[in-house]
Enzyme design. Sequence first.
Site: not given
Ligand code: 7TS
Length: 456
Positions: A268, A431, A291, A265, A183
Amino acid sequence: MRLPISLFTLTAAGTTAFVPLPASRSTALSAAVNGESAKGSTAEVTTKNDSSSTKKFHYEYIARKARPHFDILSRTVTDKDVPLIYLDSGATSQKPGAVLEKLDDYYKRVNSNVHRGAHTLSREATSAYEEARDKVSSFINAHSRNEIVFTSGATEAINLVAQSYGRTNLKAGDEVVLTVAEHHANLVPWQMLSQEIDGGLTIKYVRIDPETGCLDLKHMESLLTEKTKIVGFQHVSNVLGCINPVKDMVSMVRDKSPNAKIILDACQSVPHMPVDVQELDVDFLAASGHKMCGPTGIGFLWGREDLLNSMPPWKGGGEMIDQVTLEGSTYLPSPSRFEAGTPAIAQAVGLAAAIDYLTSFGMKEIEAYEHELAEYLYDQMKQVPGLTILGPPNGKQRVALCAFTHESIHPSDLSTFLDMEGVAVRAGHHCCQPLHQELGFSHSARASLYLYNTKE
Ligand code: 7TS
């Protein structure tokens, strides 16, 4: 049985029978998206009282129990008032009543600032905030509560590591190994750091193995050297839907690059399966609360306490200091040194409620149920003519998330058509622009499921 857009009937609550959408909801895509109904999949578990062998067991009770806790899932959308089918939990999950009530209660009864007042409300707010830290700590099996730093989300957690650990310990020519599947949150902070360092860092990217659809671990091994200082990768890909073999990757890094720190990371994975930082043996782990049924604006960084205490703060202000004089300041140990200013108190309390909610089902059970969903989703999508599903084939390595392209419909159009049917999927690069480039697509559409989705 041949059903119009059967794959997108995944979440209508109710019976276990496979229910086609009414014709009015299926016309837009019926020409392009057709599939066979699949039989409900099962997870196999051995039960103690069944000495004969293995018993088939459905975990679907989880979704049936969970759905009524999410009012939003019973709303309708579009001017035709079609029921919402939410397949975008990879972007953000929905929030159960228990979390919403906790937030409401916090603001109505407790609201105050933390760590700075002897009055009752401040004491109560401080305990609620610190109890949330305890909850996160035991949820991921940290050694100590001091290893949990609250951040606004995974993005901020990774930036913290790059700006604090990275800025202090990395110099020109040092190597950073990431993967093309990352990401942007685990790419851009390292590229920014490289730009700040005179002479720059050498950033290398593990590619995708076209045979398996997952990371090419042989390629990863070839990239690791003694000069590697940071290795960053996802636990679960938000596009490929694959679960990376973290333990194997960690032992490869320890072996080939003993000076490297590993950042995982886990955005997910933490919402969907048991995650144990001691077992995974990484150095840092980042996740986002929104999430995992929690509010937006809260997430966390986990790191070993000695490592965190060896790192300088990256933001200055109240709450993080030991002593301040006009000549200079000293800082508190972790986690306070990384939490400058008034933190996201209500959001942390909401995250604690989300953890309680998830653990009331059990993370192993949620994982088992989502595996049923994952297999079913893949099977259904596989039967749709013209669809390419990104990532590995069906199997243990896949989560309940499928990114896909269609040979004749643009992903944005697909998601717009599906929205007209009440189905929320995400379209775009998610992303992960470099990953899409590597796979030869500019965009994809994505269905991502959670414990409240059912097969029907
Ligand atoms: N890493 C992964 C694997 C992610 O899926 C996301 C967000 C992030 C980092 C960043 O997370 P945040 O909460 O700091 O924004 N992924 C997604 C997505 O797949 N669609 O919208 C956000």
